[in-house]
Enzyme design. Structure first.
Site, PDB file in Angstrom:
ATOM      1  CE  LYS A  17       0.721   1.469   4.441  1.00 18.58           C
ATOM      2  NZ  LYS A  17       1.533   2.697   5.211  1.00 18.58           N
ATOM      3  CG  ASP A 144      -1.126   0.382   8.333  1.00 24.64           C
ATOM      4  OD1 ASP A 144      -1.823   1.501   8.882  1.00 24.64           O
ATOM      5  OD2 ASP A 144       0.100   0.367   8.376  1.00 24.64           O
TER       6      ASP A 144
HETATM    7  O1  C5P Z   1       0.114  -1.475  14.500  1.00 27.90           O
HETATM    8  P1  C5P Z   1       1.364  -1.664  14.483  1.00 27.90           P
HETATM    9  O2  C5P Z   1       2.619  -2.870  15.146  1.00 27.90           O
HETATM   10  O3  C5P Z   1       1.736  -1.170  12.925  1.00 27.90           O
HETATM   11  O4  C5P Z   1       2.527   0.238  14.786  1.00 27.90           O
HETATM   12  C1  C5P Z   1       3.518   0.474  14.475  1.00 27.90           C
HETATM   13  C2  C5P Z   1       4.374   1.673  15.522  1.00 27.90           C
HETATM   14  O5  C5P Z   1       3.518   2.692  14.865  1.00 27.90           O
HETATM   15  C3  C5P Z   1       3.354   1.569  17.051  1.00 27.90           C
HETATM   16  O6  C5P Z   1       4.335   0.977  17.416  1.00 27.90           O
HETATM   17  C4  C5P Z   1       2.712   3.074  17.266  1.00 27.90           C
HETATM   18  O7  C5P Z   1       4.469   3.688  17.669  1.00 27.90           O
HETATM   19  C5  C5P Z   1       3.004   3.474  15.849  1.00 27.90           C
HETATM   20  N1  C5P Z   1       1.610   3.853  15.214  1.00 27.90           N
HETATM   21  C6  C5P Z   1       1.066   4.802  15.739  1.00 27.90           C
HETATM   22  N2  C5P Z   1      -0.685   5.203  15.320  1.00 27.90           N
HETATM   23  C7  C5P Z   1      -1.021   4.466  15.124  1.00 27.90           C
HETATM   24  C8  C5P Z   1      -0.284   3.953  14.395  1.00 27.90           C
HETATM   25  C9  C5P Z   1       1.361   3.430  14.996  1.00 27.90           C
HETATM   26  O8  C5P Z   1       1.817   5.514  17.048  1.00 27.90           O
HETATM   27  N3  C5P Z   1      -2.324   4.799  14.569  1.00 27.90           N
END
Ligand code: C5P
Length: 310
Positions: A17, A144
């Site tokens: 994406k 995501d």
């Molecule tokens: O959910 P995921 O592990 O893909 O997210 C990676 C990092 O991105 C999280 O640990 C967080 O620090 C940050 N993040 C965030 N807010 C979001 C998505 C991601 O702070 N909405």
């Protein structure tokens, strides 16, 4: 096990994406950030093969890419384990990942792999959950992941995990440029929180969606609030970003932006010729540039039906 698992292997495409735009509205109690983003699937894809293993044999993974973990920290393995527990499945599985999506580039490769594993194992283990039934598990795996159960041009709200497909699906040629300075998503968000510049909430995505409903796609409105924080995190990125932007704009790109927290930049073109020119100019300037096409919601669904043999 509740149902007999299929014994054949399943080969899946796991698409990347880009974020056409991304606005950070504030911090949340769970430590994440409240977002507004426009996701877009592109036809650059990893290949995933799911090979059934006997009962009790557990979940294993192989991937020749040096940056992809081959243990339980791999999100695809966590997806398989979560679905196994949820569906009370005893069968094991081996996950083979062939990487084509740059790792750590803001293109969602790991999240896409996790969603592909959920969809593929749902079929292989005959659980019958479908994208809706998998949504809860997907959210727990990462912000995501739910998007990749849907695909196409989609508005993402909350942590990015509340997803709303747009009626008008974007069709464009895409040039992806690896700026060659990987940055950690977590570090970029942290940097944004520490920034002394007050964050003026923009309404660019709101305007984009409103214009979209009127039948107009105004890509020039879109911005990425994470770009400045990514540039602060990796200062050498600034000079490269300026060069990349210059080349892609010169070739006629309608939008040039950083995807997610980076460090992949992309340019969108309505004509294949412009995209070809942009890509060649970047390669001549020493950058790693890849050509791709956007995938609509329908094209994404068809790719899934094809893989799952439905
Ligand atoms: O959910 P995921 O592990 O893909 O997210 C990676 C990092 O991105 C999280 O640990 C967080 O620090 C940050 N993040 C965030 N807010 C979001 C998505 C991601 O702070 N909405």
């Amino acid at each position: 096990m509740r149902r007999a698992a299929s014994r054949r292997s399943l080969r899946l495409q796991s698409f990347a994406k880009i974020n056409l735009g991304l606005e950070v509205l504030g911090t949340r109690d769970d430590g994440y950030h409240e977002l507004r983003t426009l996701f877009q699937t592109i036809d650059l894809a990893d290949e995933i093969v799911l090979r059934p293993r006997p009962n009790g044999a557990g979940v294993t993974v192989s991937c020749p890419h040096p940056l992809v973990p081959r243990d339980e920290s791999n999100l695809a393995v966590r997806a398989a384990e979560a679905l196994r527990r949820f569906g009370r499945v005893e069968a094991g599985v081996h996950i083979e990942i062939r990487k084509r999506i740059p790792v750590g580039g803001g293109l969602g490769g790991g999240s896409s792999n996790a969603a592909a594993v959920l969809r593929g194992l749902d079929a292989l283990w005959r659980l019958g959950l479908g994208p809706e039934g998998l949504h809860g598990l997907a959210r727990k795996l990462g912000a995501d992941v739910p998007y990749f159960l849907v695909g196409g041009t989609v508005l993402g709200l909350a942590r990015g995990d509340e997803v709303y497909p747009l009626r008008r699906q974007l069709q464009a040629h895409v040039v992806l440029v690896d700026a060659g300075l990987p940055v950690s998503t977590e570090a970029v968000f942290r940097r944004l929180d520490q920034s002394l510049t007050p964050r003026g909430n923009s309404n660019s995505i709101f305007y984009f969606v409103s214009r979209d409903l009127e039948g107009k796609q105004d890509l020039r409105l879109l911005t990425n609030d994470l770009e400045q924080a990514a540039l602060d995190e990796a200062p050498a990125l600034k000079e490269r970003a300026e060069r990349i932007r210059g080349v892609l704009v010169q070739a006629g790109a309608g939008l040039v932006a950083l995807s997610g927290s980076g460090s992949t930049y992309f340019g969108l073109f309505s004509e294949a010729g412009g995209a070809r020119r942009g890509r060649s100019a970047l390669v001549a300037a020493g950058f790693m540039a890849i050509g791709a096409r956007t995938l609509s919601l329908d094209q994404y669904r068809r790719a899934w039906s094809h893989s799952l043999g439905r």
